[in-house]
Design a protein around this motif. Sequence first.
Motif, PDB file in Angstrom:
ATOM      1  N   LYS A   1       0.845  -1.188   0.000  1.00  0.00           N
ATOM      2  CA  LYS A   1       0.000   0.000   0.000  1.00  0.00           C
ATOM      3  C   LYS A   1       0.882   1.240   0.000  1.00  0.00           C
ATOM      4  O   LYS A   1       2.057   1.182   0.323  1.00  0.00           O
ATOM      5  CB  LYS A   1      -0.896   0.016   1.234  1.00  0.00           C
ATOM      6  CG  LYS A   1      -1.877  -1.135   1.298  1.00  0.00           C
ATOM      7  CD  LYS A   1      -2.659  -1.081   2.588  1.00  0.00           C
ATOM      8  CE  LYS A   1      -3.794  -1.994   2.691  1.00  0.00           C
ATOM      9  NZ  LYS A   1      -3.780  -3.316   2.425  1.00  0.00           N
ATOM     10  N   VAL A   2       0.281   2.378  -0.366  1.00  0.00           N
ATOM     11  CA  VAL A   2       0.976   3.650  -0.276  1.00  0.00           C
ATOM     12  C   VAL A   2       0.445   4.348   0.973  1.00  0.00           C
ATOM     13  O   VAL A   2      -0.769   4.479   1.147  1.00  0.00           O
ATOM     14  CB  VAL A   2       0.734   4.518  -1.529  1.00  0.00           C
ATOM     15  CG1 VAL A   2       1.423   5.871  -1.399  1.00  0.00           C
ATOM     16  CG2 VAL A   2       1.219   3.790  -2.775  1.00  0.00           C
ATOM     17  N   VAL A   3       1.337   4.754   1.856  1.00  0.00           N
ATOM     18  CA  VAL A   3       0.919   5.358   3.118  1.00  0.00           C
ATOM     19  C   VAL A   3       1.600   6.704   3.323  1.00  0.00           C
ATOM     20  O   VAL A   3       2.702   6.953   2.847  1.00  0.00           O
ATOM     21  CB  VAL A   3       1.211   4.445   4.336  1.00  0.00           C
ATOM     22  CG1 VAL A   3       0.441   3.141   4.244  1.00  0.00           C
ATOM     23  CG2 VAL A   3       2.688   4.189   4.489  1.00  0.00           C
ATOM     24  N   LEU A   4       0.902   7.557   4.057  1.00  0.00           N
ATOM     25  CA  LEU A   4       1.431   8.839   4.504  1.00  0.00           C
ATOM     26  C   LEU A   4       1.773   8.684   5.969  1.00  0.00           C
ATOM     27  O   LEU A   4       0.897   8.412   6.793  1.00  0.00           O
ATOM     28  CB  LEU A   4       0.382   9.939   4.304  1.00  0.00           C
ATOM     29  CG  LEU A   4       0.573  11.262   5.036  1.00  0.00           C
ATOM     30  CD1 LEU A   4       1.909  11.899   4.717  1.00  0.00           C
ATOM     31  CD2 LEU A   4      -0.557  12.210   4.705  1.00  0.00           C
ATOM     32  N   SER A   5       3.065   8.802   6.287  1.00  0.00           N
ATOM     33  CA  SER A   5       3.529   8.685   7.668  1.00  0.00           C
ATOM     34  C   SER A   5       3.612  10.092   8.251  1.00  0.00           C
ATOM     35  O   SER A   5       4.454  10.896   7.838  1.00  0.00           O
ATOM     36  CB  SER A   5       4.898   8.007   7.702  1.00  0.00           C
ATOM     37  OG  SER A   5       5.394   7.973   9.023  1.00  0.00           O
TER      38      SER A   5
END
Length: 86
Positions: A26-30
């Motif tokens: 998945k693509v995540v924003l940390s």
Amino acid sequence: MGILDAKNKVIAGDYIGGKIMHSGGKVVLSINLGNMIILNKKMVAAHKIESEVKGNHKISVSFADGRKSLLELDDALCTALLAQLF
């Protein structure tokens, strides 16, 4: 690192400075340690490609909760994000 290398992070708006990465397919924003947002159709209400220059993509996103961010991504993350939002 060249001048046009993408930062893979939020460069303006809400969550500025947050890092964008691949995690578990998945693509995540940390945002900070332990606080992540999965960037998918459920969390992102709309997106628009603002510019593309030599592997450096700027994409504006409007989140489902009304927040907005401008992301700067490299080719790989841009492709992965667009696939998640399709």
